[in-house]
Scaffold this motif. Structure first.
Motif, PDB file in Angstrom:
ATOM      1  N   LEU A  90       0.825  -1.204   0.000  1.00 55.20           N
ATOM      2  CA  LEU A  90       0.000   0.000   0.000  1.00 55.20           C
ATOM      3  C   LEU A  90       0.866   1.264   0.000  1.00 55.20           C
ATOM      4  CD1 LEU A  90      -2.817   1.385   0.506  1.00 55.20           C
ATOM      5  CD2 LEU A  90      -2.438   0.962   2.941  1.00 55.20           C
ATOM      6  N   SER A  91       0.392   2.273  -0.717  1.00 55.60           N
ATOM      7  CA  SER A  91       1.098   3.548  -0.801  1.00 55.60           C
ATOM      8  C   SER A  91       1.564   4.043   0.568  1.00 55.60           C
ATOM      9  CB  SER A  91       0.192   4.609  -1.430  1.00 55.60           C
ATOM     10  OG  SER A  91       0.773   5.896  -1.323  1.00 55.60           O
ATOM     11  N   LYS A 121      -0.171   2.936  -4.652  1.00 59.19           N
ATOM     12  CA  LYS A 121      -1.564   2.656  -5.024  1.00 59.19           C
ATOM     13  C   LYS A 121      -2.312   2.139  -3.811  1.00 59.19           C
ATOM     14  CE  LYS A 121      -0.255   3.011  -9.445  1.00 59.19           C
ATOM     15  NZ  LYS A 121      -0.593   4.146 -10.311  1.00 59.19           N
ATOM     16  N   ALA A 122      -3.606   1.840  -4.026  1.00 58.09           N
ATOM     17  CA  ALA A 122      -4.441   1.249  -2.981  1.00 58.09           C
ATOM     18  C   ALA A 122      -5.443   0.299  -3.618  1.00 58.09           C
ATOM     19  CB  ALA A 122      -5.173   2.340  -2.196  1.00 58.09           C
ATOM     20  N   SER A 123      -5.967  -0.614  -2.808  1.00 59.16           N
ATOM     21  CA  SER A 123      -6.958  -1.594  -3.211  1.00 59.16           C
ATOM     22  C   SER A 123      -6.469  -2.378  -4.443  1.00 59.16           C
ATOM     23  CB  SER A 123      -8.320  -0.926  -3.456  1.00 59.16           C
ATOM     24  OG  SER A 123      -9.336  -1.900  -3.613  1.00 59.16           O
ATOM     25  N   TYR A 124      -7.372  -2.726  -5.343  1.00 59.87           N
ATOM     26  CA  TYR A 124      -6.954  -3.592  -6.448  1.00 59.87           C
ATOM     27  C   TYR A 124      -6.074  -2.864  -7.465  1.00 59.87           C
ATOM     28  CZ  TYR A 124      -7.054  -7.734  -9.360  1.00 59.87           C
ATOM     29  OH  TYR A 124      -6.685  -8.857 -10.078  1.00 59.87           O
ATOM     30  N   ALA A 125      -5.873  -1.560  -7.282  1.00 60.55           N
ATOM     31  CA  ALA A 125      -4.830  -0.901  -8.067  1.00 60.55           C
ATOM     32  C   ALA A 125      -3.460  -1.471  -7.676  1.00 60.55           C
ATOM     33  CB  ALA A 125      -4.861   0.604  -7.860  1.00 60.55           C
ATOM     34  N   ILE A 126      -3.303  -1.865  -6.402  1.00 58.54           N
ATOM     35  CA  ILE A 126      -2.129  -2.664  -6.007  1.00 58.54           C
ATOM     36  C   ILE A 126      -2.310  -4.092  -6.498  1.00 58.54           C
ATOM     37  CG2 ILE A 126      -0.651  -3.470  -4.112  1.00 58.54           C
ATOM     38  CD1 ILE A 126      -2.159  -1.527  -2.263  1.00 58.54           C
ATOM     39  N   GLY A 127      -3.508  -4.623  -6.244  1.00 60.94           N
ATOM     40  CA  GLY A 127      -3.757  -6.032  -6.523  1.00 60.94           C
ATOM     41  C   GLY A 127      -3.500  -6.433  -7.952  1.00 60.94           C
ATOM     42  N   ASP A 144      14.672  -9.625 -11.053  1.00 63.85           N
ATOM     43  CA  ASP A 144      14.859  -8.358 -11.774  1.00 63.85           C
ATOM     44  C   ASP A 144      13.727  -8.132 -12.777  1.00 63.85           C
ATOM     45  OD1 ASP A 144      17.136  -7.805 -10.368  1.00 63.85           O
ATOM     46  OD2 ASP A 144      18.530  -8.372 -11.973  1.00 63.85           O
ATOM     47  N   GLU A 145      13.307  -9.192 -13.460  1.00 65.55           N
ATOM     48  CA  GLU A 145      12.213  -9.067 -14.427  1.00 65.55           C
ATOM     49  C   GLU A 145      10.897  -8.748 -13.723  1.00 65.55           C
ATOM     50  OE1 GLU A 145      13.299 -12.021 -18.117  1.00 65.55           O
ATOM     51  OE2 GLU A 145      12.981 -12.962 -16.147  1.00 65.55           O
ATOM     52  N   CYS A 146      10.665  -9.362 -12.575  1.00 68.09           N
ATOM     53  CA  CYS A 146       9.436  -9.100 -11.814  1.00 68.09           C
ATOM     54  C   CYS A 146       9.411  -7.675 -11.278  1.00 68.09           C
ATOM     55  CB  CYS A 146       9.309 -10.106 -10.672  1.00 68.09           C
ATOM     56  SG  CYS A 146       8.896 -11.789 -11.212  1.00 68.09           S
ATOM     57  N   VAL A 147      10.551  -7.193 -10.784  1.00 70.19           N
ATOM     58  CA  VAL A 147      10.636  -5.818 -10.291  1.00 70.19           C
ATOM     59  C   VAL A 147      10.399  -4.828 -11.431  1.00 70.19           C
ATOM     60  CG1 VAL A 147      12.192  -4.069  -9.341  1.00 70.19           C
ATOM     61  CG2 VAL A 147      12.106  -6.361  -8.317  1.00 70.19           C
ATOM     62  N   ALA A 148      10.993  -5.093 -12.589  1.00 70.17           N
ATOM     63  CA  ALA A 148      10.807  -4.203 -13.745  1.00 70.17           C
ATOM     64  C   ALA A 148       9.343  -4.171 -14.173  1.00 70.17           C
ATOM     65  CB  ALA A 148      11.693  -4.667 -14.899  1.00 70.17           C
ATOM     66  N   LEU A 149       8.693  -5.331 -14.164  1.00 67.14           N
ATOM     67  CA  LEU A 149       7.272  -5.384 -14.519  1.00 67.14           C
ATOM     68  C   LEU A 149       6.442  -4.589 -13.514  1.00 67.14           C
ATOM     69  CD1 LEU A 149       4.855  -6.475 -16.113  1.00 67.14           C
ATOM     70  CD2 LEU A 149       4.967  -8.557 -14.703  1.00 67.14           C
ATOM     71  N   ALA A 150       6.700  -4.769 -12.229  1.00 62.22           N
ATOM     72  CA  ALA A 150       5.965  -4.018 -11.205  1.00 62.22           C
ATOM     73  C   ALA A 150       6.117  -2.524 -11.405  1.00 62.22           C
ATOM     74  CB  ALA A 150       6.451  -4.420  -9.812  1.00 62.22           C
ATOM     75  N   ASN A 151       7.337  -2.069 -11.623  1.00 64.82           N
ATOM     76  CA  ASN A 151       7.577  -0.628 -11.792  1.00 64.82           C
ATOM     77  C   ASN A 151       6.904  -0.096 -13.053  1.00 64.82           C
ATOM     78  OD1 ASN A 151       9.060  -0.263  -9.421  1.00 64.82           O
ATOM     79  ND2 ASN A 151      10.979  -0.881 -10.399  1.00 64.82           N
ATOM     80  N   ARG A 152       6.894  -0.889 -14.121  1.00 64.57           N
ATOM     81  CA  ARG A 152       6.222  -0.451 -15.356  1.00 64.57           C
ATOM     82  C   ARG A 152       4.721  -0.331 -15.142  1.00 64.57           C
ATOM     83  NH1 ARG A 152       3.879  -3.075 -19.584  1.00 64.57           N
ATOM     84  NH2 ARG A 152       4.749  -5.131 -19.135  1.00 64.57           N
ATOM     85  N   LEU A 153       4.132  -1.314 -14.464  1.00 65.63           N
ATOM     86  CA  LEU A 153       2.690  -1.270 -14.226  1.00 65.63           C
ATOM     87  C   LEU A 153       2.309  -0.127 -13.285  1.00 65.63           C
ATOM     88  CD1 LEU A 153       1.947  -5.089 -13.932  1.00 65.63           C
ATOM     89  CD2 LEU A 153       1.284  -3.567 -15.804  1.00 65.63           C
ATOM     90  N   ILE A 154       3.138   0.140 -12.287  1.00 68.25           N
ATOM     91  CA  ILE A 154       2.882   1.272 -11.390  1.00 68.25           C
ATOM     92  C   ILE A 154       2.793   2.570 -12.200  1.00 68.25           C
ATOM     93  CG2 ILE A 154       3.942   2.734  -9.603  1.00 68.25           C
ATOM     94  CD1 ILE A 154       5.016   0.085  -8.358  1.00 68.25           C
ATOM     95  N   GLU A 155       3.651   2.691 -13.185  1.00 65.56           N
ATOM     96  CA  GLU A 155       3.688   3.909 -14.006  1.00 65.56           C
ATOM     97  C   GLU A 155       2.531   3.963 -15.000  1.00 65.56           C
ATOM     98  OE1 GLU A 155       6.719   5.963 -17.231  1.00 65.56           O
ATOM     99  OE2 GLU A 155       7.550   4.773 -15.604  1.00 65.56           O
TER     100      GLU A 155
END
Length: 285
Positions: A90-91, A121-127, A144-155
């Motif tokens: 959570l943010s 983010k919050a709620s299913y925006a995190i989910g 590293d690939e999972c972290v990159a994917l997370a950061n891309r989706l956050i953006e």
């Protein structure tokens, strides 16, 4: 290659079938209502929470997991041996949950490695982010690939939501810049989102829920690239309204499936009943 275990907290509001399918570990927050304390999604369900909220004269409060709660989750994950732990939360603008996770990481750093991400983010925006990262991990992607994917989706992720009243956000102290919006005047509905810094802010305001919904879909079309989308509708005690939003998503965008999720007790304590939201990202696979 190490496997990646994805851990999140209960405010991600991930449907149980996805938690089980993808092996996501969830650390619960607590919600306090009418003198009772509950573990979010464990000892109280969303429907139970909204029913009790309507009967209560008090505003609910919430509390974050302790660092020890996270240490226990990390050690449980590390028992599987060759495991990279990725903890997405959570943010930090809304809660100290992320800080608890960071403290827990420092407590186990001599034993194994934990990577902690502030989703902003919050709620299913995190989910939605957690689910896509957990799918990638299950497919054998590296840390590293999972972290990159997370950061891309956050953006890339877009989230918009409507609340019936700003009272819960104001009294919970989570409203940020939206405190200037007077939603009760002349049936004005503030359209809210979450800023890149992880705070709630008003994107626009229109008169009436119908016009607000239309404006949200216009903004999604403006902000999202062409092509297939991953989409979800988030709701509190208003499933029929969620169905209308899901139908509109199918009509408007190239989507294979609309995920429904109930906004859980902890997030619900801060947005209140009647809240509806949509989350959208470019399709990842």
């Amino acid at each position: 290659m190490s496997k990646v275990q994805v851990i999140t907290d209960s405010t991600a509001d991930i449907p149980k079938h996805l938690i089980e399918e993808l092996g996501i570990a969830v650390v619960p927050l607590k919600v306090h209502l009418s003198g009772e304390s509950y573990l979010d999604g464990v000892t109280i369900t969303p429907s139970q929470f909204y029913a009790r909220l309507k009967e209560s004269d008090e505003m609910p409060t919430t509390s974050q997991p302790s660092p020890i709660d996270f240490v226990e989750a990390y050690r449980e994950a590390a028992k599987d041996g060759n495991m990279d732990i990725l903890s997405i939360h959570l943010s930090s603008a809304f809660s100290g949950t992320y800080q608890s996770a960071l403290l827990a990481r420092s407590m186990v750093e001599d034993e194994f490695k934990v990577t902690v991400i502030d989703s902003k983010k919050a709620s299913y925006a995190i989910g939605m982010i957690v689910v896509e990262v957990a799918r990638a991990a299950k497919e054998g992607k590296s840390l590293d690939e999972c972290v990159a994917l997370a950061n891309r989706l956050i953006e890339e992720e877009q989230v918009f939501f409507l609340v019936d009243t700003l009272e819960y956000l104001q009294k919970g102290g989570r409203i940020g810049k939206a405190s200037a919006v007077v939603g009760s005047l002349l049936n004005i509905k503030p359209i809210l989102s979450i800023s890149p810094e992880g705070e709630v802010f008003p994107v626009d305001k229109v008169r009436g829920k119908g016009k607000a919904m239309n404006r949200i879909f216009d903004m999604l079309k403006e902000n999202m690239p062409e092509g297939a989308k991953d989409v979800a509708v988030l709701y509190t005690d208003n499933r029929e309204e969620a169905d209308k939003w899901a139908d509109r998503l199918k009509e408007t965008f190239q989507v294979d499936h609309v995920e429904y999720t109930e906004i859980g007790p902890v997030i619900g304590a801060h947005v209140g009943p009647g809240t509806i939201a949509v989350v959208c990202t470019p399709k990842t696979s």
